[in-house]
Motif scaffolding. Structure first.
Motif, PDB file in Angstrom:
ATOM      1  N   MET A  46       0.679  -1.268  -0.090  1.00 31.39           N
ATOM      2  CA  MET A  46       0.073   0.054  -0.061  1.00 31.39           C
ATOM      3  C   MET A  46       0.885   1.236   0.075  1.00 31.39           C
ATOM      4  O   MET A  46       1.853   1.176   0.531  1.00 31.39           O
ATOM      5  CB  MET A  46      -0.859  -0.054   1.416  1.00 31.39           C
ATOM      6  N   HIS A  47       0.303   2.410  -0.576  1.00 31.93           N
ATOM      7  CA  HIS A  47       1.045   3.735  -0.503  1.00 31.93           C
ATOM      8  C   HIS A  47       1.254   3.991   0.966  1.00 31.93           C
ATOM      9  O   HIS A  47       0.717   3.439   1.940  1.00 31.93           O
ATOM     10  CB  HIS A  47       0.125   4.680  -0.920  1.00 31.93           C
ATOM     11  N   ARG A  48       2.179   4.785   1.111  1.00 32.81           N
ATOM     12  CA  ARG A  48       2.801   5.251   2.684  1.00 32.81           C
ATOM     13  C   ARG A  48       3.182   3.958   3.582  1.00 32.81           C
ATOM     14  O   ARG A  48       3.050   4.065   4.935  1.00 32.81           O
ATOM     15  CB  ARG A  48       1.478   6.202   3.363  1.00 32.81           C
ATOM     16  N   SER A  49       3.686   3.016   2.775  1.00 34.96           N
ATOM     17  CA  SER A  49       3.713   1.555   3.658  1.00 34.96           C
ATOM     18  C   SER A  49       5.336   1.293   3.781  1.00 34.96           C
ATOM     19  O   SER A  49       5.619   0.227   4.275  1.00 34.96           O
ATOM     20  CB  SER A  49       2.974   0.416   3.333  1.00 34.96           C
ATOM     21  N   GLY A  50       6.154   2.042   3.229  1.00 37.48           N
ATOM     22  CA  GLY A  50       7.554   1.765   2.970  1.00 37.48           C
ATOM     23  C   GLY A  50       7.863   1.158   1.678  1.00 37.48           C
ATOM     24  O   GLY A  50       9.013   0.494   1.599  1.00 37.48           O
ATOM     25  N   THR A  51       7.008   1.119   0.827  1.00 37.50           N
ATOM     26  CA  THR A  51       7.306   0.468  -0.606  1.00 37.50           C
ATOM     27  C   THR A  51       8.889   1.152  -1.158  1.00 37.50           C
ATOM     28  O   THR A  51       9.497   0.439  -1.641  1.00 37.50           O
ATOM     29  CB  THR A  51       6.044   0.461  -1.490  1.00 37.50           C
ATOM     30  N   SER A  52       8.878   2.530  -1.109  1.00 39.50           N
ATOM     31  CA  SER A  52      10.005   3.231  -1.688  1.00 39.50           C
ATOM     32  C   SER A  52      10.993   2.824  -0.774  1.00 39.50           C
ATOM     33  O   SER A  52      12.180   2.769  -1.475  1.00 39.50           O
ATOM     34  CB  SER A  52       9.597   4.812  -1.788  1.00 39.50           C
ATOM     35  N   ALA A  53      10.998   3.010   0.746  1.00 37.79           N
ATOM     36  CA  ALA A  53      12.315   2.622   1.207  1.00 37.79           C
ATOM     37  C   ALA A  53      12.841   1.243   0.954  1.00 37.79           C
ATOM     38  O   ALA A  53      14.046   1.001   0.602  1.00 37.79           O
ATOM     39  CB  ALA A  53      11.919   2.797   2.798  1.00 37.79           C
ATOM     40  N   LEU A  54      11.930   0.233   0.853  1.00 43.32           N
ATOM     41  CA  LEU A  54      12.337  -1.142   0.478  1.00 43.32           C
ATOM     42  C   LEU A  54      12.832  -1.188  -0.898  1.00 43.32           C
ATOM     43  O   LEU A  54      14.039  -1.849  -1.020  1.00 43.32           O
ATOM     44  CB  LEU A  54      11.107  -2.054   0.729  1.00 43.32           C
ATOM     45  N   ALA A  55      12.424  -0.756  -1.863  1.00 46.18           N
ATOM     46  CA  ALA A  55      12.880  -0.821  -3.162  1.00 46.18           C
ATOM     47  C   ALA A  55      14.172  -0.041  -3.050  1.00 46.18           C
ATOM     48  O   ALA A  55      15.285  -0.776  -3.703  1.00 46.18           O
ATOM     49  CB  ALA A  55      11.865  -0.123  -4.145  1.00 46.18           C
TER      50      ALA A  55
END
Length: 564
Positions: A12-21
């Motif tokens: 989901m948005h705002r769930s850390g997807t960018s940080a993990l990528a």
């Protein structure tokens, strides 16, 4: 298949997807050639293909399921020709963005909703698909969404419940669609707290050897990750938030957290929540009407009153709890008999559509206890929504009469309108209101692990909670419960205070209060499990107050000049 692998970050948005990528890219997984640039609300970067965002939005638009809708698109739609027509374009995008990279990271939160199409596209390119489902505390996500939308100037309202349901939509899809592929689960808070353990576990579970070792990547990752990335930190126990939080969101969050600890998510839980949420969403947006309550052959759905006595002290008992033999063990009806013996004027009120058996039982109880049955005149104007009709009609009745105290059963939310009217100063001043907490349908349903089945169910359960939370006190029905003596004592004291204010005869007030104490003592004998119910109410109230304080603090951080 070739030896190429795509790590698809699903969440989901705002769930850390960018940080993990970004962390995976620092371990050697390739990023797309054309990144979606960092922007307002995500200054650390998105680390996703800009073209993927545009193409995913096109698919969602065709499905009439916007990115911020709380439902859909359905899995069946993703199998339709118009959806599958996008697979070639997705495959072309992957080839353009990643070339021949043997290991790459693919991320866009919308992929959670469209994962089956991306999986087919990767298959056509003979690229192994390895999914990492990342989740975050849904309250934190909802707060973050509300803040981002406010900063971005979104005209739409973003209450916490909307953010919570959006979290639910994405995570239901993420878990369901990634079944059958190599996958692992990740929790955002754990990524921030101990990223080394997290990426080591992900590599083991997905059978991926990181091109760059953890020690070699540590300096860059430590420099990138920071606890400052987590702007909201909320308690993880959601069961006392009630409504959509306890019914749907909490069980899914619990399963996702368990999946990061080696316990596979239970498909039955995901399926039950999806079915319950889907049914109610359908009711809201397709206008399905629920069948009316069963009525008598004469069609009478009306207010019924049985009354006896003409004493100076008047009490109203609202609901079938006080006259139906099917409720509890009869202690509530014994309380009625105790009040009769003490020469208190009693009105027992019930409302709704009676069956023939109900009519017979109501009349029999009235006759056996020397009550006169009345059918008050009522306004025939309909009340919408219909589930509010009973509580509003009951308020109209009691406000026209001067009772000393009114006791409502904790079923059907009969006392909610009266409690709100009293709390806001509209009427019922000087009258003590109480809820007899024998175990509401909401509490019983949750105790049995069941989910709400209709929108009306949720509405009525909300009224039940409101009646309890806003009443003067709760008269608890419980057998031999020392833990509840203080609660009962406070209830009796509130009635005594009300009487003393209205009468100069303190001795009579004391006798009346003592008789009420005896009445409540009889009520305590009806249901042992009400002790647990009462404690859950108290804990819920404390949780609500704590959450309100934390929200106020967050709002002050967002707008520190609001008080000036």
């Amino acid at each position: 298949m070739t030896n190429r692998t795509a790590i698809v970050v699903v969440g989901m948005h705002r769930s850390g997807t960018s940080a993990l990528a970004r962390v995976l890219s620092l371990l050697g997984a390739a990023l797309p050639r054309n990144l979606n640039p960092a922007g307002l609300g995500n200054e650390i970067g998105h680390w996703e293909p800009e073209a993927a965002v545009r193409l995913n939005d096109q698919i969602l638009d065709l499905a009439e399921s916007p990115v911020n809708d709380v439902q859909g698109p359905a899995g069946e739609w993703l199998q339709r020709p118009e959806a599958l027509a996008f697979v070639d374009r997705l495959a072309d995008l992957i080839a353009d963005e990643y070339g021949d990279d043997p290991l790459f990271v693919l991320k866009d939160p919308r992929i959670a909703l469209l994962f089956p199409l991306w999986r087919v596209a990767l298959g056509r390119l003979k690229i192994r698909c390895a999914a990492v489902v990342i989740s975050r505390n849904p309250v934190e996500v909802a707060l973050s969404l509300a803040k981002r939308q406010g900063v971005a100037g979104d005209w739409q309202s973003w209450p916490l419940e909307r953010g919570g349901l959006l979290w639910l939509r994405y995570n239901l899809a993420a878990e369901e669609y990634t079944r059958g592929v190599d996958r692992a689960f990740c929790d955002y808070s754990k990524l921030l707290e101990d990223w080394r353990s997290v990426v080591r576990r992900l590599g083991n579970e997905l059978n991926i050897a990181w091109p760059k070792s953890i020690p070699d990547a540590a300096s860059e990752i430590d420099g990138f990750l920071s606890r400052d990335l987590r702007h909201h930190q909320e308690p993880e126990d959601l069961v006392h938030r009630h409504g959509v939080w306890s019914e749907w969101i909490a069980p899914i969050f619990s399963e996702l957290r368990g999946a990061t600890e080696g316990r596979g998510p239970d498909p039955a839980i995901f399926g039950a929540v999806k079915q319950s949420f889907g049914d109610i969403y359908t009711d809201i947006y397709t206008g399905i009407e629920h069948p009316p309550a069963q009525q008598t052959p004469s069609g009478r759905s009306r207010l019924r009153v049985m009354r006896r006595g003409r004493g100076r002290r008047k009490i109203c008992l609202a609901g079938g709890l006080f006259w139906k033999a099917t409720h509890g063990d009869g202690a509530a009806m014994a309380a009625v008999e105790a009040a009769i013996a003490d020469d208190i004027e009693i009105s027992i009120v019930d409302i709704g559509a009676f069956t023939d058996a109900d009519e017979t039982a109501f009349a029999a109880f009235a006759e056996s206890h020397s009550f006169d049955i009345e059918y008050p005149d009522e306004d025939d104007q309909p009340i919408e929504p219909s589930f509010l009709a009973s509580t509003i009609r009951l308020l109209r009745y009691v406000r026209a009469r001067r009772f000393d105290a009114i006791l409502f059963q904790d079923q059907d939310g009969l006392g909610s309108a009266s409690a709100v009217a009293k709390q806001t100063g509209l009427t019922l001043d000087g009258i003590s209101l109480a809820v007899v907490a024998a175990g509401s349908p909401d509490w019983i349903r949750q105790k049995n692990g069941a989910l709400p089945s209709t929108l009306v169910t949720i509405g009525i359960e909300r009224l039940e909670k409101m009646a309890v939370e806003r009443s003067t006190a709760q008269a608890i029905i419980a057998a031999n419960s020392n833990a509840l003596k203080g609660e009962v004592g406070r209830y009796v004291h509130s009635l005594r205070t009300a009487l003393e204010e209205r009468s100069k005869d303190a001795a009579e007030a004391a006798r009346y209060a003592n008789s009420l104490e005896d009445t409540v003592a009889l009520l305590r004998k009806a249901n042992e499990t009400a002790a647990e119910y009462a404690r859950s109410l108290e804990q819920s109230r404390a949780e609500t107050e704590e959450y309100a304080r934390s929200l106020e603090a967050e709002l002050e951080k967002v707008n520190p000049t609001a008080q000036s």
